[in-house]
Write a protein that holds these residues in place. Structure first.
Motif, mmCIF file in Angstrom:
data_model
loop_
_atom_site.group_PDB
_atom_site.id
_atom_site.type_symbol
_atom_site.label_atom_id
_atom_site.label_comp_id
_atom_site.label_asym_id
_atom_site.label_seq_id
_atom_site.Cartn_x
_atom_site.Cartn_y
_atom_site.Cartn_z
ATOM 1 N N HIS A 143 10.808 -11.937 -8.766
ATOM 2 C CA HIS A 143 10.399 -10.538 -8.806
ATOM 3 C C HIS A 143 11.513 -9.693 -9.395
ATOM 4 O O HIS A 143 12.662 -10.118 -9.462
ATOM 5 C CB HIS A 143 10.128 -10.020 -7.379
ATOM 6 C CG HIS A 143 8.803 -10.404 -6.845
ATOM 7 N ND1 HIS A 143 8.368 -9.987 -5.617
ATOM 8 C CD2 HIS A 143 7.819 -11.181 -7.344
ATOM 9 C CE1 HIS A 143 7.157 -10.492 -5.385
ATOM 10 N NE2 HIS A 143 6.803 -11.209 -6.413
ATOM 11 N N THR A 178 12.864 -5.630 -8.823
ATOM 12 C CA THR A 178 12.690 -4.291 -8.273
ATOM 13 C C THR A 178 12.847 -3.294 -9.406
ATOM 14 O O THR A 178 13.837 -3.303 -10.115
ATOM 15 C CB THR A 178 13.725 -4.002 -7.165
ATOM 16 O OG1 THR A 178 13.445 -4.855 -6.064
ATOM 17 C CG2 THR A 178 13.665 -2.556 -6.716
ATOM 18 N N ALA A 223 9.876 2.830 -5.971
ATOM 19 C CA ALA A 223 10.246 1.424 -6.129
ATOM 20 C C ALA A 223 9.013 0.540 -6.072
ATOM 21 O O ALA A 223 8.150 0.704 -5.207
ATOM 22 C CB ALA A 223 11.214 1.013 -5.027
ATOM 23 N N SER A 224 8.921 -0.398 -7.005
ATOM 24 C CA SER A 224 7.880 -1.425 -6.954
ATOM 25 C C SER A 224 8.533 -2.751 -7.301
ATOM 26 O O SER A 224 9.672 -2.791 -7.753
ATOM 27 C CB SER A 224 6.748 -1.092 -7.938
ATOM 28 O OG SER A 224 7.262 -1.026 -9.258
ATOM 29 N N MET A 225 7.811 -3.855 -7.055
ATOM 30 C CA MET A 225 8.381 -5.178 -7.266
ATOM 31 C C MET A 225 7.455 -6.063 -8.088
ATOM 32 O O MET A 225 6.835 -6.977 -7.562
ATOM 33 C CB MET A 225 8.600 -5.884 -5.927
ATOM 34 C CG MET A 225 9.692 -5.320 -5.073
ATOM 35 S SD MET A 225 10.038 -6.453 -3.722
ATOM 36 C CE MET A 225 8.390 -6.834 -3.117
ATOM 37 N N PRO A 226 7.347 -5.779 -9.394
ATOM 38 C CA PRO A 226 6.470 -6.636 -10.204
ATOM 39 C C PRO A 226 7.016 -8.056 -10.307
ATOM 40 O O PRO A 226 8.217 -8.283 -10.156
ATOM 41 C CB PRO A 226 6.495 -5.949 -11.569
ATOM 42 C CG PRO A 226 7.716 -5.111 -11.579
ATOM 43 C CD PRO A 226 7.995 -4.727 -10.162
ATOM 44 N N HIS A 227 6.096 -9.025 -10.548
ATOM 45 C CA HIS A 227 6.506 -10.404 -10.816
ATOM 46 C C HIS A 227 7.364 -10.430 -12.075
ATOM 47 O O HIS A 227 7.111 -9.698 -13.017
ATOM 48 C CB HIS A 227 5.279 -11.295 -11.083
ATOM 49 C CG HIS A 227 4.488 -11.581 -9.861
ATOM 50 N ND1 HIS A 227 4.915 -12.451 -8.885
ATOM 51 C CD2 HIS A 227 3.287 -11.123 -9.453
ATOM 52 C CE1 HIS A 227 4.009 -12.516 -7.930
ATOM 53 N NE2 HIS A 227 3.009 -11.706 -8.240
ATOM 54 N N ARG A 286 -1.279 -8.266 -2.374
ATOM 55 C CA ARG A 286 -0.443 -9.219 -3.103
ATOM 56 C C ARG A 286 -0.537 -10.584 -2.436
ATOM 57 O O ARG A 286 -0.161 -10.729 -1.277
ATOM 58 C CB ARG A 286 0.994 -8.687 -3.128
ATOM 59 C CG ARG A 286 2.072 -9.688 -3.359
ATOM 60 C CD ARG A 286 2.729 -9.719 -4.709
ATOM 61 N NE ARG A 286 2.867 -8.558 -5.524
ATOM 62 C CZ ARG A 286 4.054 -8.044 -5.872
ATOM 63 N NH1 ARG A 286 5.162 -8.514 -5.405
ATOM 64 N NH2 ARG A 286 4.100 -7.053 -6.712
ATOM 65 N N ASN A 331 4.530 0.056 -2.475
ATOM 66 C CA ASN A 331 5.407 0.775 -3.395
ATOM 67 C C ASN A 331 5.763 2.079 -2.693
ATOM 68 O O ASN A 331 4.917 2.670 -2.021
ATOM 69 C CB ASN A 331 4.693 1.086 -4.702
ATOM 70 C CG ASN A 331 4.468 -0.170 -5.539
ATOM 71 O OD1 ASN A 331 4.989 -1.234 -5.216
ATOM 72 N ND2 ASN A 331 3.681 -0.037 -6.595
ATOM 73 N N HIS A 332 6.974 2.526 -2.840
ATOM 74 C CA HIS A 332 7.340 3.753 -2.130
ATOM 75 C C HIS A 332 8.533 4.439 -2.786
ATOM 76 O O HIS A 332 9.346 3.805 -3.452
ATOM 77 C CB HIS A 332 7.671 3.454 -0.663
ATOM 78 C CG HIS A 332 8.815 2.479 -0.493
ATOM 79 N ND1 HIS A 332 10.105 2.887 -0.261
ATOM 80 C CD2 HIS A 332 8.857 1.130 -0.551
ATOM 81 C CE1 HIS A 332 10.887 1.823 -0.171
ATOM 82 N NE2 HIS A 332 10.154 0.738 -0.353
ATOM 83 N N ALA A 384 12.052 5.639 -3.270
ATOM 84 C CA ALA A 384 13.191 4.865 -2.780
ATOM 85 C C ALA A 384 14.464 5.690 -2.580
ATOM 86 O O ALA A 384 15.449 5.173 -2.090
ATOM 87 C CB ALA A 384 13.489 3.724 -3.751
#
Lengths: 153, 200
Positions: free
Chosen positions: A71, A73, A80-84, B157, B164-165, B167
Motif C-alpha cells: 500500500h 499512504t 489520508a488514503s491508502m491505495p494499493h 476493502r 479515509n480521513h 490527517a
C-alpha cells in the motif's frame, strides 16, 4: 561509554540484519505490535539497489497474514488514503523505504497478534532480482523505526 | 529512535520543501478544488457535538474552552497514519514536558462502529497518557468533523473496510480560536513551535 559498549556487544536486532538478492540489499525490516489479530499489521523495510538496472518490489508474502499487500499512504487535500501499490520502483543506484507515512506492507488477516519482540518472515518478490526472505522484527505500537548502528543512510 | 530522528533531520531539507509545497497546494486547493471545504475550522466555542471519552465520560466542545487544544482524527484499525501521528504527538508531549499538561489532546475516532470507549482506552494505553480518545454516535462524530471542516469516508476493502480521513493535527488557542494545522507530511521540526504558540 556504557551505551557504546552495550551497542557493540549486544546481538544485532532482527531489524538490523541485511539480506541480499542479486544487486539488492534489504534491511530494517520491522513491524508494529498489534492489539489482537483483528487489526491489520504493518510492514516496513528498506531496499537498496547497488546495480545498474532498475528493479521493482511487486509483492510480499508471509505466513503471519492471510492477505499481505503493498500500500501507499497518500495525503490529498489533507485527507489520508491508502491505495494499493501494484509495484514499488527500486531504481538503479537508489534506496527505497517502506516507512511510516508512505509505502508500506499492510498485513490483513493476521494469523496471530503481533507482540513486541516477536519476529516473522516476509518474502519479498522483485520484478528482476526474484525473491528474498527477511526476518521482520516486531517493535512497539509506538515505534518509529529500528535503532540500528549502521543506519547512517 | 535517535537514529531515526537523525535520518529525519537529514531528510529535513527535501521533505521540508516538499511539505511546504504540498501545504501550499493544500491551502490553495481548499478554496478552489473543494467547494464547501474552503473554510477554516470553526472556533471551538461555535462547534457542537456530544461525544464520549475513552473513560466513558461525556465531552462537549465547551469543555475545551480555557485550555489550548490539539485534535487529530483517526481510528484504531489504521495501520500506518494513526500510530505514526499518535507516536509523533506522544513525542511532542514528552518534549514539552509538564507544560503539555495544560493542553487538551484528543483523538476523535472516525470509526465509532469499532472504536468503543473500551477499545480506545486499550489502544491509547500505548501512547502518551495525556491523549484522550473520543467516540460516540456516528451523527455526533459527523457534527464534530463538520466543525473542524474535517472529512472522513468509509471504504469497503477486501471483505472488510477502512477509513479515509483528514490527517492533520488541529491546534486551537485557549479561548477556542483556531490557530493552525500540523500537516501530516509537514516537516516535524515545525510542530513544536506551532504547539508552543498555542501554549503562550
Amino acid at each position: 561509554m556504557l551505551s557504546t559498549l552495550l551497542t557493540l556487544t549486544a546481538p544485532a536486532a532482527f531489524a538490523c540484519e541485511i539480506f541480499t538478492v542479486g544487486d539488492l540489499s534489504v534491511e530494517h525490516a520491522w513491524s508494529r505490535a498489534t492489539i489482537g489479530a483483528d487489526r491489520p499489521g504493518v510492514f516496513y523495510v528498506e531496499v537498496t539497489n547497488a546495480g545498474t538496472t532498475d528493479d521493482a518490489l511487486i509483492g510480499i508474502a508471509t505466513p503471519a497474514a492471510g492477505m499481505p499487500m503493498l500500500h501507499e499512504t497518500v495525503v490529498t487535500n489533507g485527507i489520508a488514503s491508502m491505495p494499493h501499490a501494484m509495484s514499488i520502483p527500486v531504481p538503479a543506484g537508489q534506496s527505497v523505504k517502506l516507512a511510516p507515512g508512505g509505502y508500506h506492507g499492510m498485513l490483513t488477516g493476521l494469523t496471530t497478534a503481533l507482540n513486541e519482540g516477536d519476529s516473522f518472515p516476509v518474502t519479498l518478490t522483485f520484478e528482476k532480482a526474484g525473491e528474498v526472505t527477511v526476518n521482520v522484527e516486531v517493535l512497539s505500537l509506538r515505534a518509529e523505526g529500528p535503532d540500528c548502528e549502521h543506519a547512517g543512510q | 529512535m535517535r537514529t531515526r530522528r537523525a535520518v529525519i533531520l537529514g531528510l529535513g531539507g527535501t521533505a521540508g520543501a516538499l511539505a511546504f509545497t504540498l501545504g501550499l497546494g493544500w491551502w490553495k486547493s481548499r478554496n478552489s478544488a473543494q467547494p464547501g471545504a474552503g473554510l477554516l475550522p470553526l472556533p471551538v466555542a461555535d462547534m457542537s457535538f456530544n461525544l464520549s471519552n475513552h473513560r466513558g465520560n461525556p465531552v462537549q466542545p465547551a469543555d475545551w474552552i480555557g485550555r489550548p487544544t490539539m485534535v487529530f482524527f483517526g481510528f484504531t484499525w489504521c495501520p500506518d497514519v494513526c500510530p505514526t501521528t499518535l507516536s509523533d504527538i506522544s513525542d511532542w508531549l514528552a518534549d514539552l514536558g509538564p507544560e503539555a499538561d495544560r493542553l487538551n489532546v484528543a483523538l476523535i475516532s472516525v470509526d465509532p462502529e469499532r472504536d468503543t470507549p473500551t477499545v480506545l482506552a486499550e489502544y491509547l494505553s500505548n501512547f502518551d497518557r495525556r491523549i484522550v480518545g473520543l467516540t460516540g454516535q456516528l451523527p455526533e462524530v459527523e457534527k464534530a468533523a463538520a466543525g473542524f471542516r474535517a472529512k472522513f469516508e468509509k471504504l469497503p476493502r477486501d471483505g472488510d473496510y477502512t477509513m479515509n480521513h483528514t490527517a492533520g493535527v488541529f491546534l486551537f488557542h485557549a479561548d477556542g480560536r483556531f490557530a493552525s494545522i500540523i500537516d501530516f507530511h509537514e516537516d516535524r521540526r515545525f510542530a513544536l513551535p506551532k504547539i508552543r504558540r498555542i501554549l503562550t
